[in-house]
Motif scaffolding. Structure first.
Motif, short mmCIF file in Angstrom:
data_model
loop_
_atom_site.label_atom_id
_atom_site.label_comp_id
_atom_site.label_asym_id
_atom_site.label_seq_id
_atom_site.Cartn_x
_atom_site.Cartn_y
_atom_site.Cartn_z
N ALA A 271 20.63 -4.37 -8.97
CA ALA A 271 19.78 -3.24 -9.36
C ALA A 271 19.66 -2.27 -8.19
N THR A 272 19.04 -1.15 -8.45
CA THR A 272 18.75 -0.17 -7.40
C THR A 272 17.25 -0.14 -7.17
N LEU A 273 16.84 0.46 -6.05
CA LEU A 273 15.41 0.52 -5.74
C LEU A 273 14.65 1.44 -6.67
N SER A 274 15.29 2.52 -7.13
CA SER A 274 14.56 3.53 -7.89
C SER A 274 15.47 4.20 -8.91
N ALA A 275 14.83 4.88 -9.85
CA ALA A 275 15.54 5.68 -10.85
C ALA A 275 14.65 6.83 -11.26
N VAL B 75 7.19 8.14 -6.81
CA VAL B 75 7.23 9.16 -5.75
C VAL B 75 7.74 10.46 -6.36
N ASN B 76 6.98 11.52 -6.17
CA ASN B 76 7.36 12.86 -6.60
C ASN B 76 7.92 13.64 -5.42
N GLY C 94 0.79 -1.23 0.00
CA GLY C 94 0.00 0.00 0.00
C GLY C 94 0.82 1.27 0.00
N THR C 95 0.09 2.36 -0.13
CA THR C 95 0.62 3.73 -0.12
C THR C 95 0.02 4.45 1.08
N ALA C 96 0.82 5.19 1.79
CA ALA C 96 0.33 5.96 2.93
C ALA C 96 0.93 7.36 2.90
N GLN C 97 0.36 8.23 3.71
CA GLN C 97 0.83 9.62 3.83
C GLN C 97 0.88 10.31 2.47
N GLY C 98 -0.07 9.99 1.61
CA GLY C 98 -0.15 10.63 0.30
C GLY C 98 0.94 10.22 -0.66
N GLY C 99 1.76 9.23 -0.28
CA GLY C 99 2.84 8.78 -1.14
C GLY C 99 4.21 8.97 -0.53
N ALA C 100 4.27 9.49 0.70
CA ALA C 100 5.56 9.63 1.38
C ALA C 100 6.03 8.31 1.97
N TYR C 101 5.12 7.33 2.05
CA TYR C 101 5.47 6.04 2.65
C TYR C 101 4.79 4.92 1.87
N HIS C 102 5.56 3.86 1.58
CA HIS C 102 5.01 2.66 0.94
C HIS C 102 5.43 1.45 1.77
N GLY D 121 10.18 5.07 3.23
CA GLY D 121 9.72 6.44 3.43
C GLY D 121 10.54 7.43 2.64
N VAL D 122 9.86 8.42 2.06
CA VAL D 122 10.52 9.51 1.34
C VAL D 122 9.97 10.81 1.93
N PRO D 123 10.71 11.50 2.78
CA PRO D 123 10.19 12.72 3.40
C PRO D 123 9.70 13.72 2.37
#
Length: 327
Positions: free
Chosen positions: A126-130, A100-101, A38-46, A73-75
């Motif tokens: 691999a990495t988690l994101s790009a 995540v934006n 899931g997604t929480a905090q509007g997308g700051a946390y998955h 988490g992405v602050p």
């Protein structure tokens, strides 16, 4: 004959500032478990919650209790449309995809994450994101047959990406297929085929545009607009068409459209008049995928034939419908 029903489960995302979905995933060489991602905090946390496992379960020793498998988490981050992760299978393993934006000053950037559902880790090497080469705005749409992820950007663009479980490689495949006119942020995208030809739709706040792909290029096949001046268009022309029905007067696309048997169903909400206490009215508008005309096959809703491509749902904003077909 497609039959429609409204999927009320979508409303749950308002409780979490994000959506969630269930998924099964491999977590060991011979282990399989059920998860909620899931997604929480509007997308700051998955996150992912492990619900059940079968690696050590027996008739007398059931699977263990639920536990959180991972959280990222992405602050200050946000996810477009607060969408729950999309789960895909690559190389026999399941991955949660999410965007995540983040904003620094006046600049917003988007990153695509591809995370193993069971472990929260990337594919080996691999990495988690790009970073994506555009600012994502739409909910994601994944086509499992082609392994393609579809996204819309904040400037009206529609993009495709090949998904391999390696974000750096996948974001490098990003290809822009078309742009809405006028260019507006795209909220929902989707892919379908009719007559062996591929089509991609993009929904902005008050317009749905259908792009047809031919010979590696794409062009606007038809569009239907709501707002204060509802009109239907063919071939991207600015001239109104009598073939394509317009969205309802002042109509807004309120949730992701869905496709079944060549029929595109678009949830449309008409707000109440200004300075009134009404709640507005919801509709499903039905289009033939390729032409934008009324559906070419019979459609029923609550046991009744839909004759004019329009279903009135009553008060409130409609959600994405669920559909099933029968012969």
């Amino acid at each position: 004959m497609p039959q429609l029903a409204q999927d009320t489960a979508v409303a749950s995302r308002q409780l979490f500032d994000g959506g969630l979905r269930g998924a099964g995933a491999v977590y060991a060489s011979n282990g399989w478990a059920s998860y909620v991602v899931g997604t929480a905090q509007g997308g700051a946390y998955h996150y992912a919650l492990q619900l059940t496992g079968n690696a050590s379960a027996t008739e007398t020793t059931p699977p263990g209790p639920a536990a959180q498998a991972w959280g990222i988490g992405v602050p200050g981050g946000t996810s477009p449309q607060m969408q729950e992760p999309v789960v895909v299978t690559v190389g026999g393993r399941q991955y949660a995809l999410f965007v995540v934006n983040t904003t620094s000053g006046a600049t917003t950037t988007s990153a695509l994450y591809e995370v193993n559902v069971a472990t929260g880790k990337p594919m080996p090497s691999a990495t988690l994101s790009a970073s994506l080469p555009f600012v994502a705005n739409s909910a994601m749409s994944f086509d499992a047959m082609t392994g393609t992820l579809w996204l819309g950007d904040a400037a009206g663009g529609v993009w495709s990406l090949n998904i391999s479980g390696m974000p750096t490689l996948d974001t490098a495949t990003a290809l822009k297929l078309g742009t809405t006119s006028p260019a507006q942020p795209v909220n929902y995208v989707g892919y379908g085929e009719s007559g062996g030809l591929p089509y991609i739709w993009a929904a902005t706040s008050d317009k749905i545009t259908m792009f047809a792909q031919t010979g590696g290029t794409s062009s606007a096949a038809w569009a239907s607009k709501g707002g204060a001046s509802p009109q239907g268009y063919r071939n991207g022309s600015a001239v109104a068409s009598t073939v394509v029905r317009p969205l309802q007067l002042n109509g807004l696309v309120s949730a992701a459209p869905v496709l079944a048997n060549g029929v595109l169903v678009v949830p449309v909400f008409v707000p109440p008049p200004a300075n009134t206490c009404g709640v507005g009215t919801g509709y499903y508008q039905l289009f033939d995928l390729a032409s934008g005309s009324d559906p070419k096959i019979p459609v029923t809703y609550k046991g009744l034939i839909v004759s004019n491509g329009l279903i009135s749902l009553g008060a409130g904003s409609p959600l994405t419908p669920s559909l099933h077909g029968s012969k």
